[in-house]
Design an enzyme around this catalytic site. Structure first.
Site, PDB file in Angstrom:
ATOM      1  NE  ARG A  47      -2.349  -0.754   3.664  1.00 34.39           N
ATOM      2  CZ  ARG A  47      -2.052   0.334   4.368  1.00 34.39           C
ATOM      3  NH1 ARG A  47      -2.345   1.529   3.895  1.00 34.39           N
ATOM      4  NH2 ARG A  47      -1.458   0.235   5.545  1.00 34.39           N
ATOM      5  CE  LYS A 107      -6.357  -4.058   3.713  1.00 34.41           C
ATOM      6  NZ  LYS A 107      -7.091  -4.735   4.812  1.00 34.41           N
ATOM      7  CG  HIS A 152      -8.105  -4.367   9.461  1.00 34.40           C
ATOM      8  ND1 HIS A 152      -6.834  -3.908   9.678  1.00 34.40           N
ATOM      9  CD2 HIS A 152      -8.005  -5.198   8.386  1.00 34.40           C
ATOM     10  CE1 HIS A 152      -5.999  -4.426   8.791  1.00 34.40           C
ATOM     11  NE2 HIS A 152      -6.694  -5.218   8.006  1.00 34.40           N
ATOM     12  CB  SER A 211      -0.504  -6.368   6.928  1.00 35.28           C
ATOM     13  OG  SER A 211      -1.624  -5.962   6.180  1.00 35.28           O
ATOM     14  CE  LYS A 258      -6.569  -8.872   9.532  1.00 37.65           C
ATOM     15  NZ  LYS A 258      -5.257  -8.418   9.077  1.00 37.65           N
ATOM     16  CB  THR A 259      -4.530 -14.623   6.769  1.00 38.75           C
ATOM     17  OG1 THR A 259      -5.011 -13.357   6.307  1.00 38.75           O
ATOM     18  CG2 THR A 259      -4.842 -15.684   5.738  1.00 38.75           C
ATOM     19  CG  ASP A 295      -8.121  -8.024   5.681  1.00 37.58           C
ATOM     20  OD1 ASP A 295      -7.379  -7.917   6.670  1.00 37.58           O
ATOM     21  OD2 ASP A 295      -8.176  -7.166   4.785  1.00 37.58           O
ATOM     22  NE  ARG A 336      -0.194  -8.935   1.681  1.00 39.71           N
ATOM     23  CZ  ARG A 336      -0.896  -8.768   2.786  1.00 39.71           C
ATOM     24  NH1 ARG A 336      -1.943  -9.534   3.021  1.00 39.71           N
ATOM     25  NH2 ARG A 336      -0.547  -7.865   3.669  1.00 39.71           N
TER      26      ARG A 336
END
Length: 525
Positions: free
Chosen positions: A54, A195, A214, A232, A236-237, A251, A316
């Protein structure tokens, strides 16, 4: 040729318009256009160019009278004038004339009561595949009557003129909430598209009484849901992809009075050091139909090297939710019983797991402490301590207090248990200590979800003011108290107090928080 109403955006002379192509056709188009190559498992692999993460300094919100008072303006939500937006818009549309366009019409929000429709117009077939994976695909009947709530136009080949356009570089991500339009220029990083959808949902959902988060979310076989907040790289994933639970999403979610629901129809997982042994669900999702970014592919064998970070640490893969064997489809769950905040502490002083009461939960949520990991943003080459309000500051257009109080109301109403889990360093700071073992973190998460920590004895961490369990199944007790893992105890005290002071200094900007919440924070000496 059917124009799909694109004339209203200014697209008059397009050559071909491809709408909601099957993934196989999008892969064929991407290969034909030289956008990427196939891996040995059939995943489409692309390189995103200059932008591998990002670009927060290139993000803007149009400051129009209709939304001016809604937006929490500052370093994150940076205004741009309607006139500058219009100028960039006209130039982008002119750039896209006489080109093929890929259109995906889909939904964000698995709960039909709160679903929003998005039209995404792409220059690249690979990006259209990405957003098809990440949004919810409509049925043929839904497509016949589709009417978009928001439109996103993404043109990686178009470059802004910073001096003329009033932006900071050749790239720009601009949201016009009044005109329901998003422009993404110059960057090939697909994450900017998803996003942007999230930022829009974070603006719209509170107006419907839905708490946007989030976070990842999953549900146990007993029907109890859990949510995992974190930026990130915090896990989380990875931690929500639990073979013993059903994945709601990895996410972005909404928490309504009825339960939790995924905003997305897919996952966007980090690939760095991905292995079949460590993360089998994600590893097996890297297959035909998935889009892989910036992973080095062996030219002869077409095998991906997930350990190679020569392009970026932020490699990714985007794939549909159904690529995860235990995915919950439709991705809607019950009201969460457990809330987990994930942080990757680069100082190595936060407890691996601690339990929070409502006030401590509010404090930690508003603080949003973690470490920016290498590659998740441009210019970040090693972990850095950061505070990201509500674990998602870059995507929150409204006053952070709005989101924080929505969390507090839900804890009050549901009695959900809240835990803070440190997936970062232990035994020393980054460069000295080591990253917390994933097996230990998984055991802590399992214990929190199963209620194994409900009746154990706790002790107060005198510096961070959180409750540490004295024992946790399948985790060595000595690592639960961070000071035990440091050889130099005095250095631990010094480092912990330094981080605690950073918490305190950061929290001073939240001037509307109650004394109870402020007093639930760390106690720096």
């Amino acid at each position: 040729m059917e124009k799909l109403g694109l004339e209203k955006y200014g697209f008059i002379n397009t050559t071909k318009i491809y709408r909601n192509l099957q993934p196989s056709k999008l892969v064929e188009e991407a290969i034909r256009r030289g956008e990427g190559v196939l891996s040995d498992t059939g995943a489409l692999c692309i390189k995103t160019g200059k932008y591998t993460g990002r670009s927060p300094k290139d993000k803007f919100i149009v400051d129009s009278p209709a939304v001016h008072d809604d937006i929490f303006w500052g370093k994150v939500n940076v205004p741009i004038s309607p006139e500058k937006f219009d100028n960039i818009y006209k130039k982008m549309v002119a750039y896209l004339q006489n080109r093929d366009l890929f259109v995906f019409d889909g939904f964000a929000g698995a709960d039909p009561k709160h679903s929003k429709s998005f039209r995404v117009i792409n220059e690249d077939a690979s990006h259209n595949l990405f957003i098809q994976n990440l949004l919810i695909t409509p049925t043929e009947k839904q497509l016949e009557s589709f009417k978009e709530d928001f439109t996103i136009i993404c043109a990686p080949g178009f470059k802004c003129d910073p001096k003329e356009d009033g932006v900071n570089s050749e790239a720009a991500i601009i949201i016009d909430y009044e005109r329901h339009l998003v422009l993404i220029a110059c960057t090939g990083y697909a994450g900017e598209i998803k996003k942007s959808v999230f930022s829009v949902m974070n603006y719209l959902m509170p107006k419907e009484g839905v708490f946007p988060m989030h976070c990842s979310a999953n549900v146990g076989k007993d029907g109890n849901s859990a949510v995992f907040f974190g930026l990130s790289g915090t896990g989380k994933t990875t931690l929500s992809a639990d073979p013993d639970r059903f994945l709601i999403g990895d996410d972005e979610h909404g928490w309504s009075d009825e339960g939790v629901f995924n905003f997305e129809g897919g996952c966007y997982a980090k690939c760095i050091r991905l292995s079949k042994e460590g993360e089998p669900e994600i590893y097996n999702a890297v297959r035909y139909g998935a889009l892989v970014e910036n992973v080095i592919i062996d030219e002869a064998t077409r095998k991906p090297d997930f350990d190679d970070a020569s392009i970026t640490e932020n490699t990714r893969v985007g794939y549909p939710l159904e690529y995860i064997p235990n995915a919950m489809i439709p991705s809607v769950g019950t009201v969460p019983k457990t809330v987990i905040f994930l942080t990757a502490d680069a100082f190595g002083v936060l407890p691996p797991i601690s339990k929070l009461d409502k006030n401590a939960a509010m404090y930690q949520f508003v603080s949003g402490y973690t470490s920016k990991l290498a590659g998740t943003e441009r210019g970040i080459t090693e972990p850095q301590a950061t505070f990201s309000t509500c674990f998602g500051e870059p995507f929150l257009p409204l006053d952070p207090n709005k989101y924080a109080h929505m969390l507090g109301e839900r804890i009050d109403k549901t009695g959900a248990n809240v835990f803070l889990i440190n997936t970062g360093w232990s035994g020393g700071a980054y460069g000295e200590g080591s990253r917390m073992k994933l097996s230990y973190t998984r055991a802590m998460v399992t214990a929190a979800l199963n209620g194994d920590l409900d009746n154990v004895e706790y002790k107060l961490d005198p510096i961070f003011n959180v409750q540490i369990p004295k024992e946790c199944p399948n985790v060595p007790s000595e690592i639960l108290t961070p000071v035990n893992t440091w050889k130099d105890k005095a250095k631990y005290e010094e480092t912990a107090n330094r981080l605690a002071q950073m918490f305190n200094d950061n929290f001073k900007k939240y001037t509307t928080m109650t004394e109870e919440i402020i007093n639930a924070g760390p106690k720096a000496k």
